[in-house]
Design a protein around this motif. Structure first.
Motif, PDB file in Angstrom:
ATOM      1  N   MET A 129      -2.786  -1.668  -2.501  1.00  0.00           N
ATOM      2  CA  MET A 129      -2.834  -0.235  -2.216  1.00  0.00           C
ATOM      3  C   MET A 129      -1.468   0.304  -1.796  1.00  0.00           C
ATOM      4  SD  MET A 129      -6.556   0.475  -0.450  1.00  0.00           S
ATOM      5  CE  MET A 129      -6.467  -0.845   0.768  1.00  0.00           C
ATOM      6  N   MET A 130      -0.716  -0.484  -1.033  1.00  0.00           N
ATOM      7  CA  MET A 130       0.622  -0.048  -0.636  1.00  0.00           C
ATOM      8  C   MET A 130       1.526   0.109  -1.855  1.00  0.00           C
ATOM      9  SD  MET A 130       3.157  -1.780   2.178  1.00  0.00           S
ATOM     10  CE  MET A 130       4.798  -1.103   2.507  1.00  0.00           C
ATOM     11  N   LEU A 131       1.459  -0.843  -2.775  1.00  0.00           N
ATOM     12  CA  LEU A 131       2.268  -0.746  -3.989  1.00  0.00           C
ATOM     13  C   LEU A 131       1.808   0.416  -4.863  1.00  0.00           C
ATOM     14  CD1 LEU A 131       2.613  -4.527  -4.891  1.00  0.00           C
ATOM     15  CD2 LEU A 131       4.468  -2.988  -4.208  1.00  0.00           C
ATOM     16  N   ASP A 132       0.509   0.627  -4.978  1.00  0.00           N
ATOM     17  CA  ASP A 132       0.001   1.752  -5.757  1.00  0.00           C
ATOM     18  C   ASP A 132       0.472   3.076  -5.175  1.00  0.00           C
ATOM     19  OD1 ASP A 132      -1.297   0.143  -7.562  1.00  0.00           O
ATOM     20  OD2 ASP A 132      -3.289   0.376  -6.667  1.00  0.00           O
ATOM     21  N   ALA A 133       0.478   3.172  -3.838  1.00  0.00           N
ATOM     22  CA  ALA A 133       0.937   4.404  -3.191  1.00  0.00           C
ATOM     23  C   ALA A 133       2.421   4.648  -3.457  1.00  0.00           C
ATOM     24  CB  ALA A 133       0.682   4.317  -1.687  1.00  0.00           C
ATOM     25  N   TRP A 134       3.192   3.598  -3.454  1.00  0.00           N
ATOM     26  CA  TRP A 134       4.636   3.694  -3.694  1.00  0.00           C
ATOM     27  C   TRP A 134       4.936   4.100  -5.137  1.00  0.00           C
ATOM     28  CZ3 TRP A 134       7.943  -0.890  -5.362  1.00  0.00           C
ATOM     29  CH2 TRP A 134       9.302  -0.593  -5.322  1.00  0.00           C
ATOM     30  N   ARG A 135       4.200   3.532  -6.067  1.00  0.00           N
ATOM     31  CA  ARG A 135       4.449   3.795  -7.491  1.00  0.00           C
ATOM     32  C   ARG A 135       3.754   5.050  -7.985  1.00  0.00           C
ATOM     33  NH1 ARG A 135       2.399  -2.213  -8.702  1.00  0.00           N
ATOM     34  NH2 ARG A 135       4.324  -3.412  -8.426  1.00  0.00           N
ATOM     35  N   GLY A 136       2.666   5.420  -7.308  1.00  0.00           N
ATOM     36  CA  GLY A 136       1.808   6.464  -7.828  1.00  0.00           C
ATOM     37  C   GLY A 136       2.133   7.849  -7.291  1.00  0.00           C
ATOM     38  N   GLY A 137       1.121   8.689  -7.305  1.00  0.00           N
ATOM     39  CA  GLY A 137       1.297  10.062  -6.895  1.00  0.00           C
ATOM     40  C   GLY A 137       0.645  10.362  -5.560  1.00  0.00           C
ATOM     41  N   HIS A 138       0.355  11.636  -5.354  1.00  0.00           N
ATOM     42  CA  HIS A 138      -0.163  12.101  -4.072  1.00  0.00           C
ATOM     43  C   HIS A 138      -1.514  11.463  -3.740  1.00  0.00           C
ATOM     44  CE1 HIS A 138      -1.028  14.792  -0.744  1.00  0.00           C
ATOM     45  NE2 HIS A 138      -2.191  15.072  -1.308  1.00  0.00           N
ATOM     46  N   SER A 139      -2.403  11.348  -4.736  1.00  0.00           N
ATOM     47  CA  SER A 139      -3.751  10.853  -4.447  1.00  0.00           C
ATOM     48  C   SER A 139      -3.723   9.395  -4.011  1.00  0.00           C
ATOM     49  CB  SER A 139      -4.654  11.029  -5.670  1.00  0.00           C
ATOM     50  OG  SER A 139      -4.154  10.300  -6.784  1.00  0.00           O
ATOM     51  N   GLU A 140      -2.876   8.565  -4.653  1.00  0.00           N
ATOM     52  CA  GLU A 140      -2.772   7.162  -4.269  1.00  0.00           C
ATOM     53  C   GLU A 140      -2.209   7.022  -2.854  1.00  0.00           C
ATOM     54  OE1 GLU A 140      -2.597   7.234  -8.744  1.00  0.00           O
ATOM     55  OE2 GLU A 140      -1.634   8.353  -7.123  1.00  0.00           O
ATOM     56  N   LYS A 141      -1.214   7.823  -2.548  1.00  0.00           N
ATOM     57  CA  LYS A 141      -0.625   7.749  -1.206  1.00  0.00           C
ATOM     58  C   LYS A 141      -1.606   8.246  -0.150  1.00  0.00           C
ATOM     59  CE  LYS A 141       3.443   8.967   1.532  1.00  0.00           C
ATOM     60  NZ  LYS A 141       4.737   9.673   1.563  1.00  0.00           N
ATOM     61  N   LYS A 142      -2.314   9.306  -0.446  1.00  0.00           N
ATOM     62  CA  LYS A 142      -3.289   9.842   0.511  1.00  0.00           C
ATOM     63  C   LYS A 142      -4.366   8.808   0.810  1.00  0.00           C
ATOM     64  CE  LYS A 142      -6.474  13.718   1.220  1.00  0.00           C
ATOM     65  NZ  LYS A 142      -7.029  14.965   0.620  1.00  0.00           N
ATOM     66  N   MET A 143      -4.848   8.126  -0.235  1.00  0.00           N
ATOM     67  CA  MET A 143      -5.881   7.116  -0.024  1.00  0.00           C
ATOM     68  C   MET A 143      -5.358   5.977   0.835  1.00  0.00           C
ATOM     69  SD  MET A 143      -7.315   3.998  -0.925  1.00  0.00           S
ATOM     70  CE  MET A 143      -6.594   3.482  -2.487  1.00  0.00           C
ATOM     71  N   TRP A 144      -4.136   5.497   0.533  1.00  0.00           N
ATOM     72  CA  TRP A 144      -3.559   4.391   1.295  1.00  0.00           C
ATOM     73  C   TRP A 144      -3.339   4.778   2.753  1.00  0.00           C
ATOM     74  CZ3 TRP A 144       1.921   3.901   2.717  1.00  0.00           C
ATOM     75  CH2 TRP A 144       2.200   2.683   3.358  1.00  0.00           C
ATOM     76  N   LEU A 145      -2.834   5.973   2.993  1.00  0.00           N
ATOM     77  CA  LEU A 145      -2.609   6.408   4.372  1.00  0.00           C
ATOM     78  C   LEU A 145      -3.904   6.435   5.167  1.00  0.00           C
ATOM     79  CD1 LEU A 145      -0.047   9.331   3.817  1.00  0.00           C
ATOM     80  CD2 LEU A 145       0.435   7.054   4.754  1.00  0.00           C
ATOM     81  N   SER A 146      -5.020   6.705   4.496  1.00  0.00           N
ATOM     82  CA  SER A 146      -6.301   6.818   5.194  1.00  0.00           C
ATOM     83  C   SER A 146      -6.883   5.464   5.597  1.00  0.00           C
ATOM     84  CB  SER A 146      -7.311   7.560   4.314  1.00  0.00           C
ATOM     85  OG  SER A 146      -7.747   6.751   3.230  1.00  0.00           O
ATOM     86  N   VAL A 147      -6.348   4.364   5.041  1.00  0.00           N
ATOM     87  CA  VAL A 147      -6.892   3.031   5.347  1.00  0.00           C
ATOM     88  C   VAL A 147      -5.866   2.141   6.039  1.00  0.00           C
ATOM     89  CG1 VAL A 147      -8.619   3.089   3.517  1.00  0.00           C
ATOM     90  CG2 VAL A 147      -6.330   2.197   3.013  1.00  0.00           C
ATOM     91  N   GLY A 148      -4.902   2.760   6.714  1.00  0.00           N
ATOM     92  CA  GLY A 148      -3.951   1.981   7.483  1.00  0.00           C
ATOM     93  C   GLY A 148      -2.500   2.169   7.112  1.00  0.00           C
ATOM     94  N   GLY A 149      -2.237   2.900   6.036  1.00  0.00           N
ATOM     95  CA  GLY A 149      -0.860   3.142   5.638  1.00  0.00           C
ATOM     96  C   GLY A 149      -0.057   3.928   6.661  1.00  0.00           C
ATOM     97  N   VAL A 150      -0.728   4.775   7.433  1.00  0.00           N
ATOM     98  CA  VAL A 150      -0.031   5.532   8.484  1.00  0.00           C
ATOM     99  C   VAL A 150       0.634   4.570   9.470  1.00  0.00           C
ATOM    100  CG1 VAL A 150      -0.379   7.030  10.486  1.00  0.00           C
ATOM    101  CG2 VAL A 150      -1.438   7.621   8.299  1.00  0.00           C
ATOM    102  N   GLN A 151      -0.105   3.561   9.899  1.00  0.00           N
ATOM    103  CA  GLN A 151       0.461   2.590  10.840  1.00  0.00           C
ATOM    104  C   GLN A 151       1.587   1.783  10.189  1.00  0.00           C
ATOM    105  OE1 GLN A 151      -2.761   3.176  10.274  1.00  0.00           O
ATOM    106  NE2 GLN A 151      -4.014   2.893  12.123  1.00  0.00           N
ATOM    107  N   THR A 152       1.427   1.474   8.907  1.00  0.00           N
ATOM    108  CA  THR A 152       2.481   0.719   8.226  1.00  0.00           C
ATOM    109  C   THR A 152       3.768   1.518   8.155  1.00  0.00           C
ATOM    110  OG1 THR A 152       0.924  -0.597   6.929  1.00  0.00           O
ATOM    111  CG2 THR A 152       3.155  -0.356   6.042  1.00  0.00           C
ATOM    112  N   LEU A 153       3.706   2.749   7.690  1.00  0.00           N
ATOM    113  CA  LEU A 153       4.926   3.557   7.632  1.00  0.00           C
ATOM    114  C   LEU A 153       5.486   3.790   9.029  1.00  0.00           C
ATOM    115  CD1 LEU A 153       4.355   6.274   4.870  1.00  0.00           C
ATOM    116  CD2 LEU A 153       5.687   4.161   4.755  1.00  0.00           C
TER     117      LEU A 153
END
Length: 231
Positions: free
Chosen positions: A70-94
């Motif tokens: 999911m982190m790689l998809d968010a990095w390579r993808g668009g807004h929807s992929e990043k939004k989904m990743w942020l909702s499952v822990g990406g906020v803490q990662t960034l």
């Protein structure tokens, strides 16, 4: 020789360091990490640094988890992929990549060697004479090279997980909020909810002994029995 598997770390660097210091893998031990190194916990950056450094000093097999995907998809993808990743822990990662107090990180703050590790240093599964190590699960009727991605990275542990090979499956992904490894016929799950107030687990697959450390630095150990599918 021990065959040591470490369950889902999810940014919990303190428990990882404490666990490694306690278990003290020897040069002839096999060491396998089961994926989900990032997201939800406080220090995904530190966990990736530790694993990258560890691989420089000894052989380590690092599996791929769905959160790395999911982190790689968010990095390579668009807004929807990043939004989904942020909702499952990406906020803490960034947040762990924030260059200064009070400012979260961005993808540009993630070092190149971290992206290289996530893209090129992870494997889908590891198979030995006795065991299959996988992040999420396996379909019992398929050879390992035939397993679909949804089984390897996304399936949850059911009432049993028997593979056609007869080998015991060692997996993570299905959070055991009791903090105890979960044994079912054919498999044992060692995602023991480290990021959510549970424990980070290291299992010696051969003996069934496990070691656990939590975010407060507390330690405990125990043993699981694969022979009858019960702990």
């Amino acid at each position: 020789m021990r065959v040591l598997a470490i369950g889902d770390i999810h940014g919990c660097l303190g428990p990882l360091d404490d666990l490694l210091a306690w278990v003290r893998p020897e040069p002839d031990d096999v060491l396998i990490t089961l994926g989900d190194y990032v997201d939800r916990g406080p220090d995904s950056r530190g966990v990736l640094n530790r694993l990258i450094d560890l691989k420089k000093t000894r052989p380590v097999t690092c599996l791929r988890g769905n959160h790395e995907l999911m982190m790689l998809d968010a990095w390579r993808g668009g807004h929807s992929e990043k939004k989904m990743w942020l909702s499952v822990g990406g906020v803490q990662t960034l947040g762990s990549y924030g260059p200064a107090a009070g400012r979260t990180g961005t993808f540009e703050d993630v070092p190149a060697d971290h992206w290289h590790f996530l893209q090129n240093e992870l494997v889908d599964y590891h198979e030995s004479d006795q065991f299959i190590f996988v992040h999420a699960g396996v379909l019992g009727g398929f050879e390992m090279h035939e397993q679909p991605d949804y089984a390897l990275f996304w399936d949850f542990l059911g009432e049993a997980m028997r593979h056609r090979s007869g080998k015991t499956v060692i997996c993570g992904h299905t959070s055991q909020k009791t903090g105890q490894p979960k044994v079912v016929p054919g498999a044992v799950c060692i995602d023991t909810y480290a990021h959510g107030g549970g424990w980070l687990t290291c299992l010696d697959a051969i003996s069934g002994r496990y070691w656990q450390v939590d975010a407060l630095g507390r330690k405990r150990d125990g043993r699981v029995d694969y022979r009858n599918g019960e702990e």
